[in-house]
Design a protein around this motif. Sequence first.
Motif, PDB file in Angstrom:
ATOM      1  N   SER A  13     -50.612  -4.981  33.574  1.00 58.65           N
ATOM      2  CA  SER A  13     -51.466  -3.862  33.969  1.00 58.65           C
ATOM      3  C   SER A  13     -50.816  -3.214  35.187  1.00 58.65           C
ATOM      4  O   SER A  13     -50.205  -3.893  36.006  1.00 58.65           O
ATOM      5  N   LYS A  14     -50.962  -1.896  35.335  1.00 59.50           N
ATOM      6  CA  LYS A  14     -50.397  -1.218  36.507  1.00 59.50           C
ATOM      7  C   LYS A  14     -51.123  -1.630  37.779  1.00 59.50           C
ATOM      8  O   LYS A  14     -50.536  -1.664  38.851  1.00 59.50           O
ATOM      9  N   ALA A  15     -52.414  -1.936  37.649  1.00 67.04           N
ATOM     10  CA  ALA A  15     -53.208  -2.389  38.793  1.00 67.04           C
ATOM     11  C   ALA A  15     -54.300  -3.332  38.311  1.00 67.04           C
ATOM     12  O   ALA A  15     -54.798  -3.191  37.191  1.00 67.04           O
ATOM     13  N   VAL A  16     -54.649  -4.271  39.173  1.00 68.61           N
ATOM     14  CA  VAL A  16     -55.739  -5.199  38.897  1.00 68.61           C
ATOM     15  C   VAL A  16     -56.603  -5.269  40.151  1.00 68.61           C
ATOM     16  O   VAL A  16     -56.094  -5.453  41.257  1.00 68.61           O
ATOM     17  N   VAL A  17     -57.916  -5.091  39.948  1.00 72.86           N
ATOM     18  CA  VAL A  17     -58.865  -5.168  41.052  1.00 72.86           C
ATOM     19  C   VAL A  17     -59.684  -6.435  40.870  1.00 72.86           C
ATOM     20  O   VAL A  17     -60.298  -6.648  39.825  1.00 72.86           O
ATOM     21  N   HIS A  18     -59.685  -7.280  41.899  1.00 70.45           N
ATOM     22  CA  HIS A  18     -60.485  -8.501  41.893  1.00 70.45           C
ATOM     23  C   HIS A  18     -61.252  -8.542  43.201  1.00 70.45           C
ATOM     24  O   HIS A  18     -60.646  -8.615  44.276  1.00 70.45           O
ATOM     25  N   GLY A  19     -62.559  -8.431  43.105  1.00 71.76           N
ATOM     26  CA  GLY A  19     -63.363  -8.370  44.322  1.00 71.76           C
ATOM     27  C   GLY A  19     -62.988  -7.137  45.131  1.00 71.76           C
ATOM     28  O   GLY A  19     -62.973  -6.023  44.612  1.00 71.76           O
ATOM     29  N   ASP A  20     -62.641  -7.350  46.379  1.00 74.95           N
ATOM     30  CA  ASP A  20     -62.268  -6.251  47.262  1.00 74.95           C
ATOM     31  C   ASP A  20     -60.759  -6.158  47.468  1.00 74.95           C
ATOM     32  O   ASP A  20     -60.300  -5.600  48.469  1.00 74.95           O
ATOM     33  N   THR A  21     -59.987  -6.704  46.533  1.00 69.93           N
ATOM     34  CA  THR A  21     -58.534  -6.675  46.644  1.00 69.93           C
ATOM     35  C   THR A  21     -57.936  -5.985  45.425  1.00 69.93           C
ATOM     36  O   THR A  21     -58.348  -6.220  44.296  1.00 69.93           O
ATOM     37  N   VAL A  22     -56.956  -5.120  45.682  1.00 67.82           N
ATOM     38  CA  VAL A  22     -56.271  -4.360  44.633  1.00 67.82           C
ATOM     39  C   VAL A  22     -54.810  -4.794  44.613  1.00 67.82           C
ATOM     40  O   VAL A  22     -54.130  -4.752  45.647  1.00 67.82           O
ATOM     41  N   TYR A  23     -54.339  -5.201  43.451  1.00 67.06           N
ATOM     42  CA  TYR A  23     -52.957  -5.643  43.263  1.00 67.06           C
ATOM     43  C   TYR A  23     -52.250  -4.637  42.354  1.00 67.06           C
ATOM     44  O   TYR A  23     -52.693  -4.427  41.221  1.00 67.06           O
ATOM     45  N   LEU A  24     -51.201  -4.012  42.842  1.00 68.88           N
ATOM     46  CA  LEU A  24     -50.409  -3.105  42.004  1.00 68.88           C
ATOM     47  C   LEU A  24     -49.148  -3.817  41.548  1.00 68.88           C
ATOM     48  O   LEU A  24     -48.477  -4.483  42.354  1.00 68.88           O
ATOM     49  N   ALA A  25     -48.828  -3.654  40.286  1.00 65.87           N
ATOM     50  CA  ALA A  25     -47.568  -4.172  39.760  1.00 65.87           C
ATOM     51  C   ALA A  25     -46.429  -3.402  40.419  1.00 65.87           C
ATOM     52  O   ALA A  25     -46.636  -2.331  41.005  1.00 65.87           O
ATOM     53  N   GLY A  26     -45.234  -3.914  40.310  1.00 67.37           N
ATOM     54  CA  GLY A  26     -44.071  -3.195  40.817  1.00 67.37           C
ATOM     55  C   GLY A  26     -43.965  -1.841  40.126  1.00 67.37           C
ATOM     56  O   GLY A  26     -44.013  -1.760  38.901  1.00 67.37           O
ATOM     57  N   GLN A  27     -43.847  -0.788  40.920  1.00 66.87           N
ATOM     58  CA  GLN A  27     -43.780   0.574  40.388  1.00 66.87           C
ATOM     59  C   GLN A  27     -42.358   1.108  40.536  1.00 66.87           C
ATOM     60  O   GLN A  27     -41.714   0.902  41.568  1.00 66.87           O
ATOM     61  N   VAL A  28     -41.889   1.765  39.500  1.00 66.65           N
ATOM     62  CA  VAL A  28     -40.590   2.431  39.526  1.00 66.65           C
ATOM     63  C   VAL A  28     -40.810   3.921  39.282  1.00 66.65           C
ATOM     64  O   VAL A  28     -41.881   4.338  38.854  1.00 66.65           O
ATOM     65  N   ALA A  29     -39.791   4.701  39.562  1.00 68.45           N
ATOM     66  CA  ALA A  29     -39.897   6.158  39.453  1.00 68.45           C
ATOM     67  C   ALA A  29     -40.088   6.586  38.002  1.00 68.45           C
ATOM     68  O   ALA A  29     -39.305   6.215  37.137  1.00 68.45           O
ATOM     69  N   ASP A  30     -41.135   7.368  37.757  1.00 71.33           N
ATOM     70  CA  ASP A  30     -41.350   7.937  36.431  1.00 71.33           C
ATOM     71  C   ASP A  30     -40.507   9.193  36.245  1.00 71.33           C
ATOM     72  O   ASP A  30     -39.693   9.284  35.339  1.00 71.33           O
ATOM     73  N   LYS A  31     -40.705  10.144  37.140  1.00 76.57           N
ATOM     74  CA  LYS A  31     -40.046  11.444  37.021  1.00 76.57           C
ATOM     75  C   LYS A  31     -38.663  11.467  37.651  1.00 76.57           C
ATOM     76  O   LYS A  31     -37.830  12.280  37.278  1.00 76.57           O
ATOM     77  N   ALA A  32     -38.411  10.590  38.629  1.00 74.83           N
ATOM     78  CA  ALA A  32     -37.158  10.636  39.384  1.00 74.83           C
ATOM     79  C   ALA A  32     -36.167   9.547  38.979  1.00 74.83           C
ATOM     80  O   ALA A  32     -35.204   9.294  39.689  1.00 74.83           O
ATOM     81  N   ALA A  33     -36.372   8.902  37.841  1.00 72.23           N
ATOM     82  CA  ALA A  33     -35.427   7.871  37.388  1.00 72.23           C
ATOM     83  C   ALA A  33     -34.026   8.466  37.326  1.00 72.23           C
ATOM     84  O   ALA A  33     -33.831   9.567  36.832  1.00 72.23           O
ATOM     85  N   GLY A  34     -33.064   7.735  37.887  1.00 70.05           N
ATOM     86  CA  GLY A  34     -31.688   8.188  37.884  1.00 70.05           C
ATOM     87  C   GLY A  34     -31.337   9.116  39.033  1.00 70.05           C
ATOM     88  O   GLY A  34     -30.181   9.470  39.218  1.00 70.05           O
ATOM     89  N   LYS A  35     -32.322   9.517  39.820  1.00 68.95           N
ATOM     90  CA  LYS A  35     -32.083  10.407  40.956  1.00 68.95           C
ATOM     91  C   LYS A  35     -31.871   9.588  42.228  1.00 68.95           C
ATOM     92  O   LYS A  35     -31.777   8.369  42.183  1.00 68.95           O
ATOM     93  N   SER A  36     -31.802  10.244  43.370  1.00 68.19           N
ATOM     94  CA  SER A  36     -31.518   9.573  44.639  1.00 68.19           C
ATOM     95  C   SER A  36     -32.615   8.571  45.006  1.00 68.19           C
ATOM     96  O   SER A  36     -33.742   8.642  44.509  1.00 68.19           O
ATOM     97  N   VAL A  37     -32.265   7.669  45.906  1.00 70.59           N
ATOM     98  CA  VAL A  37     -33.234   6.695  46.406  1.00 70.59           C
ATOM     99  C   VAL A  37     -34.412   7.412  47.066  1.00 70.59           C
ATOM    100  O   VAL A  37     -35.567   7.027  46.881  1.00 70.59           O
ATOM    101  N   ALA A  38     -34.143   8.461  47.815  1.00 72.97           N
ATOM    102  CA  ALA A  38     -35.227   9.217  48.459  1.00 72.97           C
ATOM    103  C   ALA A  38     -36.161   9.816  47.417  1.00 72.97           C
ATOM    104  O   ALA A  38     -37.391   9.728  47.549  1.00 72.97           O
TER     105      ALA A  38
END
Length: 116
Positions: A13-38
């Motif tokens: 899952s992209k995110a999981v909410v348990h109680g009052d804590t939100v855990y996001l999976a590792g996110q990579v660039a959708d639109k900027a894949a292959g572009k600069s680090v910035a």
Amino acid sequence: MSIQRIGVGPRMSKAVVHGDTVYLAGQVADKAAGKSVAEQTSDILGIIDSLLAEAGTDKTKLLMVNIWLADMATFAEMNGVWDKWIVAGATPGRATVEAKLAAPQFTVEIAVIAAK
């Protein structure tokens, strides 16, 4: 306590909410894949903003951030974008390491944990 999953896929899952804590999976660039680090960092931080909002929180509530860079030589470039995005006085714990990422077009991956 209930568990809410956001962006459920076959492997994660992209995110999981348990109680009052939100855990996001590792996110990579959708639109900027292959572009600069910035550009990839900016894209990822936008994705994180959106996922946190969907989970009912925002970047001022970040607790911990893990950042993976394909090349540690790009640390300053990534931080240039990060420093403009993060809220002064609300900086999370953070770790940044160099790692081989899942595909060569990705040079940055960011995972976060936030409070609600």
